[in-house]
Design an enzyme around this catalytic site. Structure first.
Site, PDB file in Angstrom:
ATOM      1  N   ARG A 103       0.846  -1.185   0.000  1.00 30.18           N
ATOM      2  CA  ARG A 103       0.000   0.000   0.000  1.00 30.18           C
ATOM      3  C   ARG A 103       0.888   1.244   0.000  1.00 30.18           C
ATOM      4  NH1 ARG A 103      -2.750   0.959   5.255  1.00 30.18           N
ATOM      5  NH2 ARG A 103      -1.382   2.787   5.363  1.00 30.18           N
ATOM      6  N   HIS A 106      -4.027   4.744   4.094  1.00 29.68           N
ATOM      7  CA  HIS A 106      -5.192   3.859   4.003  1.00 29.68           C
ATOM      8  C   HIS A 106      -6.332   4.557   3.277  1.00 29.68           C
ATOM      9  CE1 HIS A 106      -8.352   1.054   5.076  1.00 29.68           C
ATOM     10  NE2 HIS A 106      -9.035   2.049   5.611  1.00 29.68           N
ATOM     11  N   TYR A 124       2.898   5.626  11.660  1.00 34.26           N
ATOM     12  CA  TYR A 124       3.165   4.253  12.082  1.00 34.26           C
ATOM     13  C   TYR A 124       4.123   3.485  11.170  1.00 34.26           C
ATOM     14  CZ  TYR A 124      -0.815   3.732   8.850  1.00 34.26           C
ATOM     15  OH  TYR A 124      -1.658   3.810   7.774  1.00 34.26           O
TER      16      TYR A 124
END
Length: 605
Positions: free
Chosen positions: A260, A264, A273
């Site tokens: 990815r 998100h 993160y």
């Protein structure tokens, strides 16, 4: 502090190296087909870039990206054929674009237009049957399993394809879907789009398995692991899985290893993160760059054609935006459409309240239920007395009638409806050879066989999820939940799909499904075997709830429920299963919308 990322093993199938050079025999695709892949990848990039700008300007809601992952949905969906079914979640734009979903439709959906409005102003004639995007993850795979089971039981030609992310493999629906598909040898292809992150949670917190593909071993199906950034590899292995499924050789699980590259969604900040080390590594494995290098090497693509394809994509997206900007805002009253096929007093009451509010009037002035204008509009006004000794009215002399108790009426009605319509299928556990724990389906297995009286694995959520998928395909499905207290594990499928599919699709997909549920106490049963959870059900839009109190009512209401185009929960008071008998005509039915009162009830009113 960012997570320490675990780079996945490259022990997978690959056709193209990251630089576009060939390491395995490419699939047999001509230049036009290869260019269609390239055009779709480019169109996806341009569309998502435009939608991101629109989101930043506040013109549409949050969006998800497929940046860097496009080869996985594109290559797998390209292996389908017209008439197949696809059950995507929210990261499969390339699959939709490949099968001709207009970019305007994708944009309009994110701008908050109701599906009815989108359908009215944007033409879409996709040769593959796509469901709406699923946001509750995993539930789509269970519905897809149900869709595939239909083809397994009817010798159909269609294949069902479902997508799931690495994180959603932790959902129970993933297990239930693959288990049901394998048990019934259904033509289901499930693609795990392993982009290594479920929002902020990395794959090492989703599974201790070395790979996701190896989970297929537990279900007795093939598992393939593929370079998910290599569109040719994804297409090749997906095509093989689709061909196996279509030939009656059962389901396949495919893991596509990708990454990815973006957040998100537009409300996320991945820098919180994770660091940029892995992102840089995967940027050098970009699926668009890889295919582009290969096509250039094959003399299929040059600078002139690349510019032409890029310009076409930009023009297509700008035209889509122009189309969407000319669409009028959805009428607020559309919120009431396509919950059920008929209106109800509550719906009419809420429509009146909305109309009053939009007109600047007080919408909260009805304290009696008589309507804002004082005119009575209630169920009682739509009722009729019924005092005939035989349900359905006294028949002419010599007319055949039946007499039985409530459980007998249910059994006879199920048999009647299975004879009446070959699409009627019963499913649940213990309903087959033993005829159910209350014998409601006794003898039906022997008469109709295992493809119409279907003993399933023990999973209420699996039963309901596959039943919804079967109903989407036009089957008249009657799942049994053995006791009402066992309905709790199925509430996800109940709330996400059973009651919302007709509404979420703007009326394009119906769910003609009747859930039979023995309920209540009075039989000295143990915990969770005497529940009465009707309060949850009757306050849920999109489902009809029926509860007979006599054998005649059970006969008429169950027949009408099975024939109804809407989802119905048919609550069976098990305390009176074998108490008392009624007479009724063999083909007796009772309306689910017109209230019929017995003579005794009429006096109590």
């Amino acid at each position: 502090m960012p997570w320490t990322e675990h780079r996945p093993s490259e022990n997978f199938y690959r056709v193209l190296e990251p630089d576009g050079s060939i390491v395995s025999e490419p699939p047999d695709l001509d230049a036009d087909e290869l260019l269609s892949f390239y055009r779709t990848l480019r169109l996806t990039r341009v569309l998502e870039e435009k939608m991101l700008k629109m989101q930043h300007r506040g013109e549409l809601s949050l969006i998800t990206h497929s940046l860097g992952e496009e080869a996985t949905p594109l290559g797998s969906a390209a292996a389908l054929e017209p008439g197949d079914w696809c059950f995507p979640y929210y990261r499969q734009k390339p699959a939709r674009l490949y099968w001709d979903e207009p970019p305007a439709g994708i944009i309009a959906g994110r701008m908050g237009f109701e599906p009815e409005t989108v359908g009215e102003y944007i033409d879409s004639d996709m040769p593959v049957n796509f469901t709406t995007n699923y946001t509750p993850l995993g539930v789509n795979v269970t519905n897809a399993a149900g869709s595939a089971i239909v083809d397994a039981f009817t010798d159909g030609d269609a294949v069902s394809l479902a997508y799931i992310g690495d994180g959603a493999t932790s959902e129970g629906d993933f297990h239930e879907a693959l288990n049901f598909a394998s048990v019934f040898d259904a033509p289901l292809v499930t693609v795990c789009q392993n982009n290594q992150w479920a929002i902020s949670v990395p794959i090492q917190r989703q599974t201790a398995s070395e790979t996701f593909a190896q989970k297929a071993d537990a279900y007795g199906m093939p598992g393939e692991r593929i370079d998910g950034n290599d569109v040719l590899a994804v297409y090749e292995k997906s095509r093989e899985a689709v061909e196996r499924a279509r030939a009656g050789e059962g389901p396949t699980l495919i893991e596509c290893v990708t990454y990815r590259m973006a957040d998100h969604n537009t409300s996320d900040a991945a820098t919180v993160y994770r660091d940029d080390t892995e992102r840089e590594y995967w940027a050098n494995r970009d699926p668009l760059d890889r295919l582009e290098a290969y096509l250039e090497e094959q003399d299929i693509l040059d600078d002139e054609r690349k510019a032409e394809i890029r310009d076409d994509a930009r023009a297509s997206v700008e035209a889509a935006v122009d189309t969407v900007e000319r669409i009028p805002k959805s009428d607020p009253s559309l919120m009431f459409e396509h919950h059920l096929h008929e209106s109800s007093w509550k719906e009419r009451h809420q429509r009146a309240e909305l109309a009053a509010e939009l007109a600047g009037e007080n919408p909260f002035g009805d304290f009696t239920g008589d309507g804002l204008d004082g005119s009575t509009d209630s169920l009682a006004a739509n009722s009729s007395g019924s005092s005939g000794s035989v349900a359905g009215g006294d028949p002419p002399s010599g007319t055949e009638t039946e007499e039985t108790n409530l459980i007998g009426a249910i059994n006879r009605t199920l048999r009647q409806e299975m004879i009446h319509d070959e699409r009627v299928r019963l499913l649940g556990y213990d309903i087959g050879e033993i005829g159910g724990v209350f014998r409601a389906t006794e003898s039906l297995f022997d008469e109709f066989g295992p493809k119409r009286v279907i003993d399933t694995p023990l999973s209420e959520n699996g039963i309901l999820g596959t039943a919804v998928g079967m109903a989407m395909r036009g089957e008249r499905v009657v799942p049994e939940i053995q006791f009402m207290g066992f309905l709790y594990p199925a509430f996800g499928q109940f709330m996400y799909t059973l009651v919302k599919t007709y509404d979420r699709t703007g009326g394009s997909l119906e769910v003609p499904l009747t859930v039979r549920v023995p309920y209540g106490g009075g039989i000295k049963a143990s915990e969770y075997h005497s529940e009465s959870t009707e309060t949850y059900l009757v306050h849920t839009p999109g489902v009809k709830v029926v509860c007979p109190s006599t054998p005649a009512e059970a006969k008429g209401l169950l027949a009408s429920s099975v024939r109804d185009p809407d989802p119905v929960v048919f609550m069976e008071p098990k305390k009176i299963y074998r108490e008392g008998k009624n007479q009724f005509r063999p083909n007796h039915t009772r309306s689910l919308t017109r209230r019929e009162l017995s003579a005794r009830a009429a006096t109590l009113r």
